[in-house]
Design a protein around this motif. Structure first.
Motif, PDB file in Angstrom:
ATOM      1  N   VAL A 254     -36.438 117.547  96.240  1.00 45.97           N
ATOM      2  CA  VAL A 254     -36.807 116.914  94.968  1.00 45.97           C
ATOM      3  C   VAL A 254     -36.235 117.721  93.805  1.00 45.97           C
ATOM      4  O   VAL A 254     -35.687 117.156  92.848  1.00 45.97           O
ATOM      5  CB  VAL A 254     -38.352 116.780  94.861  1.00 45.97           C
ATOM      6  CG1 VAL A 254     -38.773 116.439  93.433  1.00 45.97           C
ATOM      7  CG2 VAL A 254     -38.854 115.715  95.826  1.00 45.97           C
ATOM      8  N   ARG A 274     -43.864 111.245  97.715  1.00 46.87           N
ATOM      9  CA  ARG A 274     -44.307 111.782  96.422  1.00 46.87           C
ATOM     10  C   ARG A 274     -43.345 112.876  95.990  1.00 46.87           C
ATOM     11  O   ARG A 274     -42.780 113.561  96.840  1.00 46.87           O
ATOM     12  CB  ARG A 274     -45.713 112.408  96.546  1.00 46.87           C
ATOM     13  CG  ARG A 274     -46.814 111.443  96.914  1.00 46.87           C
ATOM     14  CD  ARG A 274     -47.159 110.509  95.735  1.00 46.87           C
ATOM     15  NE  ARG A 274     -48.001 109.389  96.170  1.00 46.87           N
ATOM     16  CZ  ARG A 274     -47.528 108.220  96.600  1.00 46.87           C
ATOM     17  NH1 ARG A 274     -46.233 107.988  96.671  1.00 46.87           N
ATOM     18  NH2 ARG A 274     -48.349 107.250  96.978  1.00 46.87           N
ATOM     19  N   VAL A 275     -43.213 113.095  94.676  1.00 50.12           N
ATOM     20  CA  VAL A 275     -42.450 114.269  94.244  1.00 50.12           C
ATOM     21  C   VAL A 275     -43.415 115.447  94.171  1.00 50.12           C
ATOM     22  O   VAL A 275     -44.562 115.293  93.777  1.00 50.12           O
ATOM     23  CB  VAL A 275     -41.722 114.052  92.891  1.00 50.12           C
ATOM     24  CG1 VAL A 275     -40.682 112.960  93.004  1.00 50.12           C
ATOM     25  CG2 VAL A 275     -42.696 113.760  91.765  1.00 50.12           C
ATOM     26  N   SER A 276     -42.939 116.617  94.583  1.00 46.40           N
ATOM     27  CA  SER A 276     -43.804 117.799  94.584  1.00 46.40           C
ATOM     28  C   SER A 276     -42.964 119.015  94.244  1.00 46.40           C
ATOM     29  O   SER A 276     -41.730 118.951  94.221  1.00 46.40           O
ATOM     30  CB  SER A 276     -44.451 117.972  95.967  1.00 46.40           C
ATOM     31  OG  SER A 276     -43.426 118.142  96.932  1.00 46.40           O
ATOM     32  N   ALA A 280     -40.910 118.377  90.370  1.00 40.59           N
ATOM     33  CA  ALA A 280     -41.824 117.384  89.790  1.00 40.59           C
ATOM     34  C   ALA A 280     -41.967 117.608  88.284  1.00 40.59           C
ATOM     35  O   ALA A 280     -42.202 116.653  87.537  1.00 40.59           O
ATOM     36  CB  ALA A 280     -43.176 117.458  90.489  1.00 40.59           C
ATOM     37  N   TYR A 291     -38.983 107.734  88.949  1.00 35.98           N
ATOM     38  CA  TYR A 291     -39.089 108.911  88.075  1.00 35.98           C
ATOM     39  C   TYR A 291     -37.861 109.002  87.190  1.00 35.98           C
ATOM     40  O   TYR A 291     -36.762 108.615  87.592  1.00 35.98           O
ATOM     41  CB  TYR A 291     -39.200 110.192  88.924  1.00 35.98           C
ATOM     42  CG  TYR A 291     -40.416 110.154  89.821  1.00 35.98           C
ATOM     43  CD1 TYR A 291     -41.635 110.664  89.395  1.00 35.98           C
ATOM     44  CD2 TYR A 291     -40.350 109.547  91.074  1.00 35.98           C
ATOM     45  CE1 TYR A 291     -42.766 110.583  90.201  1.00 35.98           C
ATOM     46  CE2 TYR A 291     -41.469 109.457  91.887  1.00 35.98           C
ATOM     47  CZ  TYR A 291     -42.660 109.973  91.440  1.00 35.98           C
ATOM     48  OH  TYR A 291     -43.776 109.888  92.245  1.00 35.98           O
TER      49      TYR A 291
END
Ligand SMILES: C[S@@+](CC[C@H](N)C(=O)[O-])C[C@H]1O[C@@H](n2cnc3c(N)ncnc32)[C@H](O)[C@@H]1O
Length: 296
Positions: A254, A274-276, A280, A291
Motif C-alpha cells: 500500500v 483495506r489500506v493499512s 494509509a 482512495y
C-alpha cells in the motif's frame, strides 16, 4: 478467467502421483517458497489445493515424488517460476465491482481525457491484472460508448499497463479473446462498441477491439520486486491481489502504491481489502475501497 488453463480440479488426484507420497514437509516447503517469492500465504487448508496444482508438474518432470521434485525446484529457477505461477489464483471477470468503474467514469475520466489531449501523459496501471478482464473493462469505460469519440480518446497521450506475476495470465490478457458469456457482464453499449465477434464461433467468442489492446502494455511483473517505473501513475487498480498476502506485505505494498501515485491520483482495491500502515496516511478514502493520493 475461470480456474484455469488445463489444471485438474482443485483437490482431485493426479494419476501417477500418489497423494500418500505428498508429505507435510513437502507442503511446508511449498508454502515457504510461495510466501518468499510471491507473498502468497498458503494456509494448511490449502494443502490439497497445492497438491492438485503441482502434481501435474511433478508428473511432467518424470520424478515420482514431491520431495524429489522440490529438490529440483530449489536448484532450478525455471521450475521455481512454474511452481509459483501454478499456485496463483487468477479468478476474475468483466465489470467486477461495478461501482469502481462508475466512480472512474463519473469522477476521474473527464479530467484524464482532458489531460491526455495535452502534453501531460496519463498513466493507468492494473496491477495483478490476471487474464485482462479488469483492464479491458476499464479501457472500455475510458473510451466510452461512442466509438468515434473513443477512437479519438485512444489517440491521446496515454500509457496503460496491465501486469501480473503469472505468465499464463499475461498471455491470456494479451490474447484478449473471451467467450460470449464472459463479456455479457459488460454494459451492452460498451460490449457492442469494443468487443468484436469472432465469426462462426459456437460460444459467441469475441476479441477486444484493437483500439483498446493497442493501448495496453501487457507485462509479467512480481509486485514484491522492484518496479521499473520512472514516472507516477494517475490511476492504479490493484484488486483482489492483496487478499493473498500477510499484513506486513499488504502494508508495504500500500505504501509503494501510494508513493507511485501522483498527488490527486486514485487507488482502487478489492471489496474485502483495506489500506493499512504508513501508506494509509497518504491516501484519503473517497468511496468504497477507493482512495485518493494526498500530499505527504
Ligand atoms: C484473483 S486475481 C485478481 C484479478 C483482478 N485484479 C480482479 O480483481 O479481478 C489475483 C492476481 O494476482 C496475481 N498475483 C498474485 N501475487 C502476485 C504478485 N506477487 N505479483 C504480481 N501479481 C500477483 C495472480 O497471479 C492473479 O492473477
Amino acid at each position: 478467467m475461470e480456474q484455469a488453463l488445463s489444471r485438474p480440479a482443485d483437490g482431485s488426484v493426479v494419476p501417477g502421483i500418489s497423494p500418500q507420497l505428498y508429505k507435510e514437509a513437502d507442503f511446508a516447503r511449498i508454502a515457504a517458497l510461495v510466501k518468499a517469492e510471491a507473498g502468497i500465504i498458503l494456509s494448511s487448508k490449502k494443502k490439497m489445493l497445492a497438491y492438485s496444482r503441482l502434481a501435474p508438474l511433478v508428473r511432467e518432470s518424470g520424478l515420482q515424488t514431491f520431495t524429489e521434485y522440490l529438490n529440483v525446484v530449489d536448484r532450478d529457477v525455471a521450475h521455481r517460476k512454474r511452481v509459483i505461477a501454478a499456485l496463483t489464483t487468477n479468478h476474475t471477470y468483466f465489470n467486477r465491482e461495478p461501482h469502481h468503474f462508475e466512480h472512474f467514469s463519473d469522477v476521474v475520466r473527464p479530467d484524464l481525457i482532458a489531460r491526455s489531449q495535452s502534453k501531460d501523459k496519463v498513466r493507468i496501471w492494473s496491477a495483478g491484472s490476471s487474464s485482462g478482464e479488469e483492464i479491458h473493462t476499464l479501457m472500455m469505460f475510458l473510451l466510452g460508448e461512442d466509438k468515434a469519440k473513443g477512437k479519438a480518446i485512444a489517440r491521446g497521450n496515454l500509457l496503460v499497463l496491465a501486469s501480473d506475476l503469472a505468465p499464463h495470465a499475461v498471455n491470456a490478457a494479451q490474447a484478449a479473446t473471451y467467450d460470449g458469456a464472459a463479456v455479457s457482464k459488460l454494459p451492452d453499449t460498451l460490449r457492442k462498441a469494443w468487443c468484436d465477434p469472432i465469426p462462426g464461433d459456437p460460444t459467441n467468442s469475441v476479441t477486444i477491439a484493437r483500439e483498446i489492446t493497442q493501448l495496453i502494455r501487457y507485462r509479467q511483473l512480481n509486485l514484491l520486486r522492484a518496479w521499473p517505473f520512472d514516472a507516477l501513475f494517475d490511476v492504479i487498480f490493484c484488486r483482489n491481489v492483496m487478499i493473498y498476502f500477510d499484513e506486513p506485505t499488504k502494508a508495504e505494498l500500500v505504501l509503494r502504491f501510494a508513493r507511485q501515485l501522483k498527488v490527486g491520483g486514485y487507488l482502487y482495491i478489492g471489496h474485502s481489502e483495506r489500506v493499512s500502515g504508513e501508506g494509509a496516511r497518504l491516501l484519503k478514502p473517497v468511496g468504497a475501497t477507493i482512495y485518493q493520493r494526498i500530499e505527504g
